[in-house]
Scaffold this motif. Structure first.
Motif, PDB file in Angstrom:
ATOM      1  N   UNK A 202       0.865  -1.186   0.000  1.00 58.17           N
ATOM      2  CA  UNK A 202       0.000   0.000   0.000  1.00 58.17           C
ATOM      3  C   UNK A 202       0.897   1.230   0.000  1.00 58.17           C
ATOM      4  N   UNK A 203       0.763   2.039  -1.043  1.00 58.36           N
ATOM      5  CA  UNK A 203       1.589   3.235  -1.237  1.00 58.36           C
ATOM      6  C   UNK A 203       0.639   4.420  -1.391  1.00 58.36           C
ATOM      7  N   UNK A 204       0.874   5.509  -0.662  1.00 62.58           N
ATOM      8  CA  UNK A 204      -0.097   6.618  -0.617  1.00 62.58           C
ATOM      9  C   UNK A 204       0.327   7.853  -1.404  1.00 62.58           C
ATOM     10  N   UNK A 205       1.371   7.742  -2.218  1.00 60.21           N
ATOM     11  CA  UNK A 205       1.826   8.905  -2.997  1.00 60.21           C
ATOM     12  C   UNK A 205       1.937   8.519  -4.467  1.00 60.21           C
ATOM     13  N   UNK A 206       0.808   8.435  -5.189  1.00 58.62           N
ATOM     14  CA  UNK A 206       0.858   8.035  -6.604  1.00 58.62           C
ATOM     15  C   UNK A 206       1.587   9.052  -7.479  1.00 58.62           C
ATOM     16  N   UNK A 207       1.706  10.301  -6.997  1.00 61.55           N
ATOM     17  CA  UNK A 207       2.425  11.323  -7.773  1.00 61.55           C
ATOM     18  C   UNK A 207       3.875  10.927  -8.026  1.00 61.55           C
ATOM     19  N   UNK A 208       4.410  10.008  -7.200  1.00 56.52           N
ATOM     20  CA  UNK A 208       5.799   9.575  -7.361  1.00 56.52           C
ATOM     21  C   UNK A 208       6.018   8.787  -8.646  1.00 56.52           C
ATOM     22  N   UNK A 209       4.935   8.315  -9.276  1.00 57.08           N
ATOM     23  CA  UNK A 209       5.054   7.566 -10.529  1.00 57.08           C
ATOM     24  C   UNK A 209       4.577   8.393 -11.730  1.00 57.08           C
ATOM     25  N   UNK A 210       4.323   9.662 -11.513  1.00 56.20           N
ATOM     26  CA  UNK A 210       3.805  10.521 -12.584  1.00 56.20           C
ATOM     27  C   UNK A 210       4.933  11.010 -13.490  1.00 56.20           C
ATOM     28  N   UNK A 211       4.550  11.453 -14.682  1.00 57.66           N
ATOM     29  CA  UNK A 211       5.533  11.999 -15.626  1.00 57.66           C
ATOM     30  C   UNK A 211       6.257  13.199 -15.024  1.00 57.66           C
ATOM     31  N   UNK A 212       5.518  14.055 -14.362  1.00 60.18           N
ATOM     32  CA  UNK A 212       6.083  15.294 -13.833  1.00 60.18           C
ATOM     33  C   UNK A 212       7.181  15.020 -12.811  1.00 60.18           C
ATOM     34  N   UNK A 213       6.989  14.014 -11.976  1.00 59.84           N
ATOM     35  CA  UNK A 213       7.973  13.704 -10.932  1.00 59.84           C
ATOM     36  C   UNK A 213       9.167  12.936 -11.502  1.00 59.84           C
TER      37      UNK A 213
END
Length: 403
Positions: A202-213
């Motif tokens: 369970x991982x709560x920061x999906x932004x870490x896999x986004x293009x921007x990051x």
């Protein structure tokens, strides 16, 4: 259309054209819509992550809900990977997922909001860190198997675990969120939980896999390190159902509005159509010529014929025509037959016309006399004319219609 309208329409058209040109050439703003679709190249899409990961292992995409996918007679095996801003299973679907994990499979969930029923099952509690009034912050991300911190360069709603109960399930904290760069401000955001023969991440920061990051500095190392916890020999099932961004669009209008030049061309066509309906929508036709009403030439014709008779001294024909018209007047005005002009006829005519006996008898005596003559003089014709006129308008003032 009046000239002033044409000038106004031309000015309005030029203004709209200028505004359209300026808007179409304006730099497109950064699209921060949430997607997490592997096909989206927007900042919060996952095209870079999905394509780079696909080059290292086989990935099979799933376009149906887990309840249907896991209801097959021959259950698939491997890793079920969920990545979205939210992942919420209903109770029946959650039971299917947990039963599948219990058989020795793996589920990986990265979401900014996770269903309470799943957290309760795993004995976890999570909440958004409220450090700012807008509930957003820019924390750093840290993994247990990496020594470096990875900084987020945009605001997120940081969801972290506030309670991890290991009495029923074994938990292992794999990553944390670091606020203000202080170790004392670290809070778990990545947890591995053993469940039956399998495990749930369970991982709560999906932004870490986004293009921007991932495309900033060395942030791609974060995704590499996080994925090392997953068995590379197992089949990976990539979920496309729980995605805020769709993988495909059935509406042609979506494609049209998604392309900036086509979008403005579409708006311009609509505007031009509306303007056409306003200014040219009225029914148009050729002018109808004015047709003058035909004049009644009967009087002129009669006058010309009379003059012709007078010039040729044809008084007998004129007298007979005069008598014929007078008798027709009697028939239509007094409803009397003129077949026999006898004394009985004269009495009835006197009663209806109001003329005296002497005038009536003298008039019809003269009519009988003139009809029998071969030659009629001008004076005789004029006398008859005056007598008929006097009969039609008796001097005694009586009305001409007595019953």
């Amino acid at each position: 259309m009046p000239r002033s309208w044409k000038i106004g329409f031309g000015i309005f058209f030029l203004v709209v054209l200028a505004l359209t040109f300026l808007e179409a050439n304006e730099p497109e703003p950064l699209n921060m819509n949430v997607s997490y679709s592997g096909k989206d190249k927007i900042p919060l899409g996952t095209f870079a992550f999905f394509e780079s990961w696909k080059n290292t292992r086989e990935i099979k995409e799933i376009n149906q809900p887990p309840f249907e996918f896991l209801a097959k007679e021959e259950l698939p095996e491997g890793i079920y990977f969920f990545l979205n801003d939210y992942v919420v299973f209903d109770d029946n679907e959650l039971n299917k997922v947990l039963d599948w994990v219990n058989r020795g499979n793996t589920v990986f969930i990265s979401a900014g909001y996770i269903g309470k029923n799943l957290l309760d099952t795993l004995n976890l509690e999570a909440r958004t860190d409220l450090r700012n009034t807008d509930f957003k912050s820019r924390p750093e991300l840290k993994l247990k198997n990496r020594q470096e911190n990875f900084k987020l360069n945009f605001d997120i709603e940081a969801l972290t675990f506030t309670k991890i109960d290991s009495l029923e399930h074994k938990h292992n904290i794999l990553g944390t969120t670091v606020f203000s760069g202080k170790p004392s401000e670290e809070k778990p955001n990545f947890v591995q939980t053993s469940f039956g023969k399998g495990e749930i991440f369970v991982h709560t920061t999906p932004e870490a896999f986004s293009n921007y990051f991932l495309l900033q500095e060395q942030n791609y190392r974060y995704a590499e390190a996080a994925l090392t916890y997953l068995d590379s020999d197992k089949t990976l099932w990539w979920d496309n159902y729980y995605k805020s961004g769709k993988s495909f669009y059935s509406s042609p209008l979506y494609y049209l509005l998604g392309n900036k030049p086509l979008k403005w061309a579409y708006y311009f066509v609509i505007l031009a159509t509306v303007l056409y309906l306003i200014f040219q929508g009225k029914r148009r036709q050729r002018p109808i010529p004015i047709v003058k009403t035909l004049e009644n030439k009967t009087y002129d014709y009669t006058r010309n014929i009379s003059n012709l008779y007078l010039e040729q001294n044809r008084y007998r024909e004129m007298t007979l025509k005069k008598i014929e018209l007078f008798l027709d007047h009697i028939r239509s005005q007094y409803r009397l037959s003129t077949q026999e002009l006898n004394s009985d006829f004269e009495e009835k005519l006197m009663a209806k016309s109001g003329n005296n006996e002497t005038e009536t008898q003298e008039l019809f005596k003269k009519i009988r006399q003139l009809k029998a003559q071969e030659n009629i003089s001008k004076e005789e014709f004029l006398q008859l004319t005056r007598a008929i006129a006097s009969f039609k308008n008796p001097e005694n003032g009586k009305t001409g219609n007595h019953t």
